[in-house]
Design an enzyme around this catalytic site. Sequence first.
Site, PDB file in Angstrom:
ATOM      1  N   ARG A 137      29.773  -0.895  37.422  1.00 12.99           N
ATOM      2  CA  ARG A 137      28.638  -1.166  36.545  1.00 12.99           C
ATOM      3  C   ARG A 137      29.175  -1.711  35.220  1.00 12.99           C
ATOM      4  NH1 ARG A 137      27.735   3.980  38.807  1.00 12.99           N
ATOM      5  NH2 ARG A 137      25.898   4.092  40.169  1.00 12.99           N
ATOM      6  N   LYS A 162      27.460   6.925  35.957  1.00  8.18           N
ATOM      7  CA  LYS A 162      26.027   7.200  35.984  1.00  8.18           C
ATOM      8  C   LYS A 162      25.785   8.620  36.475  1.00  8.18           C
ATOM      9  CE  LYS A 162      21.654   5.197  37.488  1.00  8.18           C
ATOM     10  NZ  LYS A 162      21.004   4.104  38.255  1.00  8.18           N
ATOM     11  N   ARG A 231      28.533  -6.512  41.081  1.00  2.70           N
ATOM     12  CA  ARG A 231      28.493  -5.245  41.816  1.00  2.70           C
ATOM     13  C   ARG A 231      27.698  -5.404  43.115  1.00  2.70           C
ATOM     14  NH1 ARG A 231      28.778   0.461  41.182  1.00  2.70           N
ATOM     15  NH2 ARG A 231      26.923   1.600  41.850  1.00  2.70           N
TER      16      ARG A 231
END
Length: 303
Positions: A137, A162, A231
């Site tokens: 990310r 995350k 990604r």
Amino acid sequence: MTIQPMTPLRQRMIEDMTIRRLKERTQDFYLRAVAKYAQHFRTSPAKLDYEHVRQYQLHLVQSGWKPGYVNQMMTALRFFYKVTMGRRDALEMIPLARAPRKLRQVLTPEEVVRLIEAAPGRKYRCAFSIAYGAGLRSSELVSLKVSDIDSTRMVLRIEDGKGGRDRLAKLSPQMLKELRAWWKETKPRVFLFTSRLTESDHISARQYYRACREAAIRAKIGRSVHPHMLRHSFATHLLDQGVDIRVIQAMLGHKKLETTAIYAAVSPKLIQSVEGPLDRLPFKPAPKKRPRRASSVIKAPPA
């Protein structure tokens, strides 16, 4: 810039978010969301109830805001009511809008090559290579540290990803080659991709985004390109290579397999590898079409 006064309610919400270790940018968004909500009704949020939330949600939808933004605002209000105000029914009383599931936009391998080669400088060439090679990310990429590179085990340590989860990401020989070339050029001490303003900080997600858009224009990719597409492309290309989806799930750091399964919808090779049911039906060979004969001319009988 207007500085919000530190009321006891605001202070309590900050403490609630700190206890739950929400990231700083998440805390900032939640505070701004509750402040906008209160400003809309020109009163303290402590005096507002679920009917006001409903009116505010309708106002956002009618104002043309996308479902994603509306849901982010409602998520902030859910936290405020459930945690700070102690309303345990907040999740039930503050519904989220159903956002349309769109296909992920991915780059072809050839476009990835062109994007990396068109990067504005060695820093972003290395950044694009790592983002694609490890499926990172933007927030994970920009905050990478020199100490996160483990060339012995050929992995990258992703800290506080995350959901606050740590994980290991792939470090390939080509990625290591790019990293060493970048390190020899600038010798960063802490963060791998240092800011132009100070060596003690890393590049911002906005800088990274701008560099990606600039490279896409240089590479003449006729689509709107953003960093997260690297990604998406990482996951899709692994599926094309036949890598097990559960392995890809672990590499991406997804909590649910359903999230990773979305990439199956944009993997052409995966779709084409399946024999369709129509092809298995026992059709009889179609009869050959007979050539038409020239129509005979009917002569009129003699008078």
